[in-house]
Design an enzyme around this catalytic site. Structure first.
Site, short mmCIF file in Angstrom:
data_model
loop_
_atom_site.label_atom_id
_atom_site.label_comp_id
_atom_site.label_asym_id
_atom_site.label_seq_id
_atom_site.Cartn_x
_atom_site.Cartn_y
_atom_site.Cartn_z
N ASP A 44 -15.82 -6.28 18.13
CA ASP A 44 -15.24 -5.63 19.31
C ASP A 44 -16.13 -5.87 20.53
O ASP A 44 -15.80 -5.45 21.64
CB ASP A 44 -14.97 -4.14 19.07
CG ASP A 44 -16.21 -3.35 18.71
OD1 ASP A 44 -17.31 -3.94 18.63
OD2 ASP A 44 -16.08 -2.11 18.51
N SER A 45 -17.24 -6.60 20.33
CA SER A 45 -18.01 -7.11 21.47
C SER A 45 -17.12 -7.94 22.37
O SER A 45 -17.48 -8.21 23.52
CB SER A 45 -19.21 -7.94 20.98
OG SER A 45 -18.80 -8.88 20.00
N ASP A 83 -13.53 -6.49 13.27
CA ASP A 83 -14.02 -5.17 13.68
C ASP A 83 -12.84 -4.24 13.86
O ASP A 83 -11.82 -4.62 14.45
CB ASP A 83 -14.75 -5.29 15.03
CG ASP A 83 -16.20 -4.85 14.94
OD1 ASP A 83 -16.57 -4.18 13.96
OD2 ASP A 83 -16.95 -5.19 15.86
N LYS A 112 -14.69 -4.18 9.51
CA LYS A 112 -15.98 -3.52 9.74
C LYS A 112 -15.75 -2.23 10.51
O LYS A 112 -14.98 -2.21 11.47
CB LYS A 112 -16.93 -4.45 10.51
CG LYS A 112 -18.27 -3.78 10.84
CD LYS A 112 -19.31 -4.78 11.30
CE LYS A 112 -19.21 -5.15 12.76
NZ LYS A 112 -19.33 -4.00 13.68
N GLU A 114 -17.85 1.28 12.22
CA GLU A 114 -19.14 1.80 12.65
C GLU A 114 -19.32 3.23 12.16
O GLU A 114 -18.37 4.01 12.14
CB GLU A 114 -19.24 1.76 14.18
CG GLU A 114 -19.28 0.35 14.73
CD GLU A 114 -19.50 0.30 16.24
OE1 GLU A 114 -19.81 1.35 16.84
OE2 GLU A 114 -19.37 -0.80 16.80
N GLU A 181 -28.12 -2.54 12.98
CA GLU A 181 -28.31 -3.01 14.37
C GLU A 181 -29.41 -2.23 15.08
O GLU A 181 -29.40 -0.99 15.10
CB GLU A 181 -26.99 -2.89 15.15
CG GLU A 181 -27.15 -3.37 16.60
CD GLU A 181 -25.85 -3.64 17.34
OE1 GLU A 181 -24.77 -3.57 16.72
OE2 GLU A 181 -25.91 -3.92 18.55
#
Ligand code: KIV
Length: 263
Positions: A44-45, A83, A112, A114, A181
């Protein structure tokens, strides 16, 4: 490149580093595959590096699905992770399952999410349906408003314990890999030694089972983005700008396209 499967990656735990980059389009996906990058993440960057936004929060599920399809077309062989964007799984486990199914139908081979303990029930449910889940703890950019920025995490003992506990819970819930991270290298090393699944580090030192970088960062796309953990393998900012300037000048001065000889 031979098709990379999840078991291929899991076998690498403690044996050989896993190489992962983010990727957002078919052209870079083709280059990444040609370079032997075995794992691609549509992160999602993309909200920041593709859409130019301030954070990842504005990314929509359909946008991730769109980029997954593009990357899959460009690179059929690497293992492809999607993501789950902010808002696509926080409301309920059911909503998270629906979102993950959308991404898997678009061509992802894992999703993925978070967070630690708070996403464990979702990880468990997705795993029970055959959807592999990659966890992500430490600096989790979807929590930017809570953290107040993108600073390193794990500075206090309490925070380090929370991160380690999150990783344990993710593993117990069935996560197949865990991204660590921007945490202290010693914490990343301790988590890597404790969990049986591969850890993938970004700004977390050398002891993880693999590394991930945002593809534009490692290629040096943005000259003014220089976090301490980043190694730039190319100065794309300078090279692309120079090429575009040359093209601009050649068009303006009539050197491109070349004149044809009439003889
Ligand atoms: O969105 C992303 O690119 C990521 C990686 C940096 C791990 O989550």
């Amino acid at each position: 490149m031979k098709k990379v499967t999840l078991p291929d990656l899991l076998k690498k735990k403690g044996a050989a580093p896993i190489v992962m980059t983010t990727c957002y389009d078919a052209s870079f996906a083709r280059l990444a595959e040609n370079a032997g990058i075995e794992t691609l993440l549509v992160g999602d960057s993309l909200g920041m590096v593709i859409k130019g936004e301030e954070s990842t929060l504005g990314v929509a599920l359909d946008e991730v699905a769109y980029h997954i399809r593009a990357v899959r077309r460009g690179a059929p062989s690497p293992f492809l992770i999607a993501d789950m964007p902010f808002g696509s799984y926080q409301a309920s486990v059911e909503k998270g399952v629906e979102s993950a199914v959308t991404l898997m139908k678009a061509g992802a081979e894992a999703v993925k999410v978070e967070g630690g303990s708070e996403v464990a029930p979702l990880v468990e449910r997705l795993t029970s349906f055959g959807i592999p889940v990659v966890g992500h703890v430490g600096l989790t950019p979807q929590y930017v408003n809570l953290f107040g920025g993108y600073q390193k995490r794990g500075k206090s003992q309490a925070e380090r314990e929370l991160i380690a506990e999150g990783a344990r819970k993710l593993e117990r819930a069935g996560a197949v890999m865990i991204v660590l991270e921007s945490i202290p290298p010693e914490l990343a090393a301790a988590i890597t030694a404790e969990v049986a699944v591969p850890t993938i580090g970004i700004g977390a030192g050398p002891a993880t089972d693999g590394q991930v970088l945002v593809i534009y960062d490692l290629l040096g796309m943005n000259g003014s983005f220089n976090p301490s953990f980043l190694k730039k393998y190319l100065d794309m900012d300078r090279l692309v700008t120079a090429a575009l300037e040359e093209y601009r000048d050649e068009v303006r001065t009539g050197r491109f396209p070349p004149r044809r000889n009439k003889s």
